[in-house]
Design a protein around this motif. Sequence first.
Motif, mmCIF file in Angstrom:
data_model
loop_
_atom_site.group_PDB
_atom_site.id
_atom_site.type_symbol
_atom_site.label_atom_id
_atom_site.label_comp_id
_atom_site.label_asym_id
_atom_site.label_seq_id
_atom_site.Cartn_x
_atom_site.Cartn_y
_atom_site.Cartn_z
ATOM 1 N N GLY A 156 30.545 35.132 38.762
ATOM 2 C CA GLY A 156 29.862 34.059 39.474
ATOM 3 C C GLY A 156 30.331 32.660 39.141
ATOM 4 N N GLU A 157 31.095 32.510 38.070
ATOM 5 C CA GLU A 157 31.392 31.137 37.640
ATOM 6 C C GLU A 157 32.674 30.572 38.239
ATOM 7 O OE1 GLU A 157 32.631 30.331 33.531
ATOM 8 O OE2 GLU A 157 33.056 32.462 33.297
ATOM 9 N N LEU A 158 33.473 31.404 38.910
ATOM 10 C CA LEU A 158 34.808 30.953 39.323
ATOM 11 C C LEU A 158 34.735 29.968 40.491
ATOM 12 C CD1 LEU A 158 36.673 34.335 38.865
ATOM 13 C CD2 LEU A 158 36.689 32.351 37.341
ATOM 14 N N ARG A 159 35.514 28.917 40.388
ATOM 15 C CA ARG A 159 35.530 27.843 41.376
ATOM 16 C C ARG A 159 36.988 27.418 41.590
ATOM 17 N NH1 ARG A 159 31.146 29.418 41.191
ATOM 18 N NH2 ARG A 159 29.139 28.363 41.121
ATOM 19 N N SER A 160 37.171 26.437 42.424
ATOM 20 C CA SER A 160 38.522 25.915 42.647
ATOM 21 C C SER A 160 39.130 25.387 41.347
ATOM 22 C CB SER A 160 38.473 24.794 43.678
ATOM 23 O OG SER A 160 38.136 25.324 44.932
ATOM 24 N N SER A 161 38.281 24.939 40.456
ATOM 25 C CA SER A 161 38.812 24.413 39.193
ATOM 26 C C SER A 161 39.495 25.491 38.350
ATOM 27 C CB SER A 161 37.675 23.771 38.389
ATOM 28 O OG SER A 161 36.669 24.732 38.151
ATOM 29 N N VAL A 170 32.120 37.640 43.537
ATOM 30 C CA VAL A 170 33.446 37.073 43.751
ATOM 31 C C VAL A 170 34.260 38.053 44.596
ATOM 32 C CG1 VAL A 170 34.590 38.020 41.685
ATOM 33 C CG2 VAL A 170 35.330 35.820 42.623
ATOM 34 N N GLN A 171 35.125 37.481 45.431
ATOM 35 C CA GLN A 171 35.932 38.329 46.300
ATOM 36 C C GLN A 171 37.261 38.667 45.619
ATOM 37 O OE1 GLN A 171 35.886 37.850 50.626
ATOM 38 N NE2 GLN A 171 38.042 37.292 50.482
ATOM 39 N N SER A 191 41.961 42.571 36.373
ATOM 40 C CA SER A 191 42.651 41.384 35.861
ATOM 41 C C SER A 191 43.535 40.844 36.968
ATOM 42 C CB SER A 191 43.504 41.736 34.645
ATOM 43 O OG SER A 191 42.676 42.115 33.575
ATOM 44 N N GLY A 192 43.625 39.536 37.052
ATOM 45 C CA GLY A 192 44.439 38.941 38.098
ATOM 46 C C GLY A 192 44.384 37.433 38.048
ATOM 47 N N THR A 193 44.778 36.825 39.145
ATOM 48 C CA THR A 193 44.899 35.376 39.199
ATOM 49 C C THR A 193 43.891 34.812 40.192
ATOM 50 O OG1 THR A 193 47.265 35.791 38.968
ATOM 51 C CG2 THR A 193 46.609 33.528 39.417
ATOM 52 N N VAL A 194 43.301 33.679 39.841
ATOM 53 C CA VAL A 194 42.401 32.990 40.773
ATOM 54 C C VAL A 194 43.260 32.235 41.778
ATOM 55 C CG1 VAL A 194 40.508 31.351 41.002
ATOM 56 C CG2 VAL A 194 40.711 32.730 38.923
ATOM 57 N N ILE A 195 43.120 32.561 43.060
ATOM 58 C CA ILE A 195 43.895 31.871 44.102
ATOM 59 C C ILE A 195 42.952 31.292 45.153
ATOM 60 C CG2 ILE A 195 45.952 33.326 43.781
ATOM 61 C CD1 ILE A 195 45.044 34.928 46.264
ATOM 62 N N SER A 196 43.487 30.365 45.930
ATOM 63 C CA SER A 196 42.707 29.804 47.039
ATOM 64 C C SER A 196 42.575 30.828 48.149
ATOM 65 C CB SER A 196 43.434 28.608 47.632
ATOM 66 O OG SER A 196 43.251 27.492 46.854
ATOM 67 N N ARG A 197 41.467 30.798 48.837
ATOM 68 C CA ARG A 197 41.396 31.597 50.056
ATOM 69 C C ARG A 197 42.264 30.925 51.126
ATOM 70 N NH1 ARG A 197 35.423 34.213 51.002
ATOM 71 N NH2 ARG A 197 34.956 34.602 48.812
ATOM 72 N N PRO A 256 31.478 28.826 52.705
ATOM 73 C CA PRO A 256 30.706 27.760 52.053
ATOM 74 C C PRO A 256 29.338 28.227 51.565
ATOM 75 C CG PRO A 256 30.758 27.455 54.445
ATOM 76 C CD PRO A 256 31.666 28.613 54.145
ATOM 77 N N LYS A 257 28.883 29.386 52.063
ATOM 78 C CA LYS A 257 27.562 29.865 51.623
ATOM 79 C C LYS A 257 27.639 30.603 50.291
ATOM 80 C CE LYS A 257 25.713 30.319 56.275
ATOM 81 N NZ LYS A 257 25.727 31.281 57.405
ATOM 82 N N MET A 258 28.840 30.854 49.834
ATOM 83 C CA MET A 258 29.033 31.633 48.623
ATOM 84 C C MET A 258 29.548 30.672 47.543
ATOM 85 S SD MET A 258 31.423 35.015 48.695
ATOM 86 C CE MET A 258 31.631 36.076 47.267
ATOM 87 N N PRO A 259 28.892 30.602 46.401
ATOM 88 C CA PRO A 259 29.328 29.641 45.373
ATOM 89 C C PRO A 259 30.796 29.808 44.995
ATOM 90 C CG PRO A 259 27.204 30.576 44.792
ATOM 91 C CD PRO A 259 27.672 31.329 45.995
#
Lengths: 653, 653
Positions: free
Chosen positions: A54-59, A89-90, A118-124, A131-134
């Motif tokens: 739940g904590e993952l963001r663009s940052s 998280v998707q 395990s993997g990398t956080v990427i932009s959609r 926008p409804k999903m944190p």
Amino acid sequence: MFSCWLSRLCRGLSTPTGRVTHLIQGSLSRRLMLSSQRRIPELSSFVARTNTCGELRSSHLGQEVTLCGWIQYRRQNIFLVLRDFHGLVQVVIPQDESAASVKKILCEAPMESVVQVSGTVISRPPGQENPKMPTGEIEIKVKSAQLLNACKKLPFEIKDFVKKTEALRLQYRYLDLRSFQMQYNLRLRSRMVMKMREYLCNLHGFVDIETPTLFKRTPGGAKEFVIPSREPGKFYCLPQSPQQFKQLLMVGGLDRYFQVARCYRDEGSRPDRQPEFTQIDIEMSFVDQIGIRSLIEGLLQYSWPSDKDPVVVPFPSMTFAEALASYGTDKPDTRFGMKIVDISDVFRNTKVGFLQDALSKPQGTVKAICISEGAKYLKRKDIESLRKLAADHFNQEVLPVFPKANRNWNSPVAKSIMEEQRSELIRLMEIQEDGVVLLTAGEHRKACSVLGKLRLECADLLEARGLVLRDPALFSFLWVVDFPLFLPKEENPGELESAHHPFTAPHPSDIHLLHTEPKQVRSQHYDLVLNGNEIGGGSIRIHDAELQRYILATLLKEDVKLLSHLLQALDFGAPPHGGIALGLDRLICLVTGAPSIRDVIAFPKSFRGHDLMSNAPDSLPPEELKPYHIQVSWPADSEAEKSSLNQPYHPES
Amino acid sequence: MFSCWLSRLCRGLSTPTGRVTHLIQGSLSRRLMLSSQRRIPELSSFVARTNTCGELRSSHLGQEVTLCGWIQYRRQNIFLVLRDFHGLVQVVIPQDESAASVKKILCEAPMESVVQVSGTVISRPPGQENPKMPTGEIEIKVKSAQLLNACKKLPFEIKDFVKKTEALRLQYRYLDLRSFQMQYNLRLRSRMVMKMREYLCNLHGFVDIETPTLFKRTPGGAKEFVIPSREPGKFYCLPQSPQQFKQLLMVGGLDRYFQVARCYRDEGSRPDRQPEFTQIDIEMSFVDQIGIRSLIEGLLQYSWPSDKDPVVVPFPSMTFAEALASYGTDKPDTRFGMKIVDISDVFRNTKVGFLQDALSKPQGTVKAICISEGAKYLKRKDIESLRKLAADHFNQEVLPVFPKANRNWNSPVAKSIMEEQRSELIRLMEIQEDGVVLLTAGEHRKACSVLGKLRLECADLLEARGLVLRDPALFSFLWVVDFPLFLPKEENPGELESAHHPFTAPHPSDIHLLHTEPKQVRSQHYDLVLNGNEIGGGSIRIHDAELQRYILATLLKEDVKLLSHLLQALDFGAPPHGGIALGLDRLICLVTGAPSIRDVIAFPKSFRGHDLMSNAPDSLPPEELKPYHIQVSWPADSEAEKSSLNQPYHPES
């Protein structure tokens, strides 16, 4: 479909009363934690994951992460939504040949299986943000995956919009706990109690002291569970509260005690009660009523969740007499008006028979409440059901009067009342257009009680019709004070019993009445009421041994031997002291807006006192009772059941 | 006289083991509070006093204060020493005529009466300061006084140097609690638990969740108290720990759970055990053994009282096999050496009969410990009592050998050993001048166990003679790991039972042995040992339903129906998880140096499980058992007692 249930999940934090909280933007636990302290807890210390879902963001973009969670949803073997306590998280399922084994794991695992990825956080990709999903701006490009535990077919889906009966929820409580609402309730409870502890321990020097739960029967403790000991015929009891111990701690000079105390009460089957419950138990030396009240106001203000409107202190207070007269109860819901008005004087010269009758008696009164807009919102059958309730439960006649509305179903009596006292009623009760008056006559306490009950019923009816009387965002605290010290015993009104408990100190102004008119003595008891629910109560205690003996032995006719240790303690330098206990389950229930206290307890009992998950209480083989020197006395009418049990042990029965 | 007991009171913070703490300069609670947090709690908020007795210093000179406390001492009707939880202060009794009523109150009130005084903080006259008393520079010039409660003749004086039996202390526990030592113990406990909560909740995101204590019998739960319900033949049980619930919370996605949990164990009469006790109960998802160990190391470091030497982390660890081989126990006291040495090889060719015998058996060993300076400090009767202990409790022959000391009471056998293997023994065991060897032979586990016991006995003996082996300021933590998963059942060694509990996961390296040699399987259980006491234990749990079923049903032959809810939960997406429980009473006992866990519990039971203050457990009239469908089965040999009780209720019996 996907975004539909997902946004519901993310919005799933609105309280069950329908109030939409301010939590839409963030996932719940994050909000809870961010708001209540400066330092954010490390939620992934010591464990296999690097981050929570739940904590993952663009940052976090570009970071290599390891996540652990449950498979909430899978779409066309391309996306997978992973859930943990913190949010969703998707995860993008890799499609290239080289990652076939990862794809296989993620595509074959049943819903609610536990996986580690395990993997990398990427932009959609542009346009695919949610926008409804944190976490809706990012997704996880998976490199490796591990199935930690596969899930079998579930008895129900872990989705908030899937309705389940409460029995099913309790039977599979460990699944029900995965719901956002239960996670929210339990985490809010934990945070709020922690803040209370900080306030008490760190700010005001209270000492957290554990008191025994294996105790002995207290006088009149008819609702105490008994526990056989290994000594024949000797029993412990589970106490209803640490009352005696907290007072003894004051005698012991501990000065400021508190405990989040487990308490027990065996009331058989009662809805919305639990055989074990928790109270915030507090006692102080050298304190008066105002001191305890200020302490508790500060406590609630300090621990109040920051996503609710702040608590305003001091709380208003009201005497018991006033609460009864205006609200017909000792726990008024002060979020709305509709107060009871004594209209006896209007009818002093009435010719209406039943009012004349009532007023001719020494304690006779005429009382009424006015339902604003009642003529607009209530139907004839509503009024009839209110009258029936009064008749069935209170044996009281209630008369509806429409002083301003032009209704053609006023009874002849009501019409006659209108003609006689209409203008006086309108003036006294400030009746507006469409106001309906419910009127009753009789002895003060009874007339108030019935109208107090009808007042709440009317509020329910009006709200069911769309009016908002009680703002669900409003928390209306109230102190009720100056209770009577004694009440006539129900089974024998000639004798007295304590209105609360026998250690409650009499009101200083009324001490002179103790020997002459004990029924007139008010006590130093106080109740804390929130939105019409009693959430706490306490008192200044008796610290004088002689006074305590007089009340116990002479007035209450109790066997003082059972309390000799307490009486002796008062003789040995007991300081003046007082305290309070807050019902934690009820308080959290009101704060979260949960429909039942069972929704703020991890493993509650059913209303019959059963644990539907583990099947407690359960049969025991007779040899396990032997060390305790007890045997079961099978009731006569269960002879059949007994012989079917045939004495040996049937764990499945 | 006055300064004598007063300084003792102020110095009364030395631990009962005789260690003088660093608390001489300040009163205890002040130290505790100052040290453990930045903001000092307000100790006089909400109450009648302006200050506590113990906090007043020269910085308060000239202030008008109101104090509440107990009269500790009065000297010549001129001075009075007032005590509260915070310390002592000297009050000057006014001698002028105008203050006659104040003088009368303060001079006539018996010792331990509760008074409130108001006055001014003034300097003591030059030369009359008491440097041993934290408030020794000032005194209170009283203007007004009030007797809040007079004290009757006490059963014992509230002075630490007045010795009382423990039975008397427990009978008047509320008086015993006024002692500095009990105040110190309970306040330290409260502070330390609060710090633990801060660490778990605020720093690491744990959720404090309350689990039920009205539960059902667990398989093999022979030590669980039973509670009859209102359903005939159905019983709740008080759980020995929240084990099942904490695992179910992990299945429920709560992720990080903790609770300061009340637990129950009915072991009948056992010294230094309590029927109810408290554990810091923790469970985490996605964690391994190292994770739990790091968490706990951090927890203890964070919560450790600042008046003790800081905790050094990580703690050393030792396998169970190593602990047994070197210390003869699974909870080694590593504060001193005297380790067990296997000296079988020295004696391969011995001609000493009983050693030959032992070594000829397949599991036979010869083991020894060396007591440094034993020949100097131990007497012949000491050695004889050690040998007798080995013979009586372990049926083991133990031989003392003095390889370097010239003692004339070596037995012929010992002499013969010395001649044969003396130099080899001295080399192997690094024996110094005056070293005494205690030697035994037999099967590994048994030989180690007896020497492990003798090692501790020797340490006690040496310390009684003035040697310091175990620095009381030293806290020696140790993890013991790699326990066996199963043990042979005591009553039937052909069958297996869990070494800890059936939910413990097997060691990953040994899983292949589960089906072939289950006795060889090590577990993922870990114990935390402090100074030779087990203060905690936990494990990584089984999260695979099939493995759990196999262990329960096939290996342990338990009735899995009783645990069907848990097995089902594992099937529905249980995450990998593990946890630990710390025994809070024992931990606080060791930290405070208290002689018994009863000294860190406000209202403990006696070793027979009685509350000596209130007389629990107690008799109950039969009608109070009726709702629970039980009756007492009076044992045959208490027929006399029963008939003397004559069935009715004798509260005083």
